[in-house]
Scaffold this motif. Structure first.
Motif, PDB file in Angstrom:
ATOM      1  N   LYS A  30       0.850  -1.191   0.000  1.00 46.06           N
ATOM      2  CA  LYS A  30       0.000   0.000   0.000  1.00 46.06           C
ATOM      3  C   LYS A  30       0.885   1.240   0.000  1.00 46.06           C
ATOM      4  O   LYS A  30       1.746   1.399   0.841  1.00 46.06           O
ATOM      5  N   SER A  79      -5.100  -0.225  -4.603  1.00 48.77           N
ATOM      6  CA  SER A  79      -5.160  -0.397  -3.143  1.00 48.77           C
ATOM      7  C   SER A  79      -4.004  -1.221  -2.589  1.00 48.77           C
ATOM      8  O   SER A  79      -3.578  -1.013  -1.463  1.00 48.77           O
ATOM      9  N   SER A  80      -3.458  -2.127  -3.376  1.00 55.07           N
ATOM     10  CA  SER A  80      -2.416  -3.009  -2.847  1.00 55.07           C
ATOM     11  C   SER A  80      -1.072  -2.908  -3.571  1.00 55.07           C
ATOM     12  O   SER A  80      -0.160  -3.656  -3.264  1.00 55.07           O
TER      13      SER A  80
END
Length: 189
Positions: A30, A79-80
């Motif tokens: 992240k 998001s990741s």
């Protein structure tokens, strides 16, 4: 590609794959925000400077094995992961992402990439700043009792103890406990 450090810092994982038109490089983890990602696309080189959500910054500089079209390259913050899209100059398949650090006929003099140095360079950050950020977060997000315990323990121990448990420090004065192998002395003596 996966990298880790022995000193407890986070693990940085990178991976890449390709389509007919693009190389897709993913830096897993992240990240803070798009504004914290500085990426420079050159025809044969890629430079990335960014920060993970933990605040840890890193830099990655890749000498690409083939040329790209910089004006058609882009990146996305998911998001990741941080996903980087490198536009190929033609539809040929890339066998490796990075070009060798030496010419094929110089193998005896050639040294491969120092991956340990690369990981250290990517994760080079001020550890003291990370610890201070952690304590600041604990203090700001903690209850009134946590904040009282932190204040009392730090002041009474002259900065040698930091407790978040009010029950442990509420009734007695917190003793000075310097790190093992060290001796506490007043600054004016």
């Amino acid at each position: 590609m996966a990298s880790s450090l022995d000193d407890g810092q986070i693990i940085i994982k990178n991976d890449w794959y390709q389509s007919e038109t693009h190389i897709i490089l993913a830096i897993l983890g992240k990240h803070l925000s798009k504004e914290d990602c500085f990426i420079v696309f050159n025809k044969d080189e890629l430079t990335i400077k960014s920060k993970f959500a933990t605040g840890q910054s890193y830099t990655l500089n890749l000498k690409l094995s083939k040329n790209i079209v910089p004006e058609r390259c882009s990146f996305k913050l998911l998001s990741s992961k941080l996903e980087i899209l490198l536009a190929k100059t033609n539809a040929e398949r890339w066998d490796v992402l990075e070009r060798p650090l030496c010419k094929p006929n110089e193998n005896s003099k050639c040294q491969g990439r120092n991956w340990d140095k690369l990981v250290n360079d990517m994760t080079k950050d001020d550890t003291e700043e990370d610890v201070n950020s952690l304590f600041r977060k604990i203090y700001l997000e903690g209850s009134d009792e946590v904040r009282k315990a932190m204040n009392k323990s730090f002041v009474e121990s002259n900065g040698t103890v930091l407790s978040t448990n009010w029950k442990d420090v509420a009734n007695d004065k917190v003793e000075i406990k310097p790190p093992e192998g060290m001796e506490w002395k007043a600054w004016n003596k």
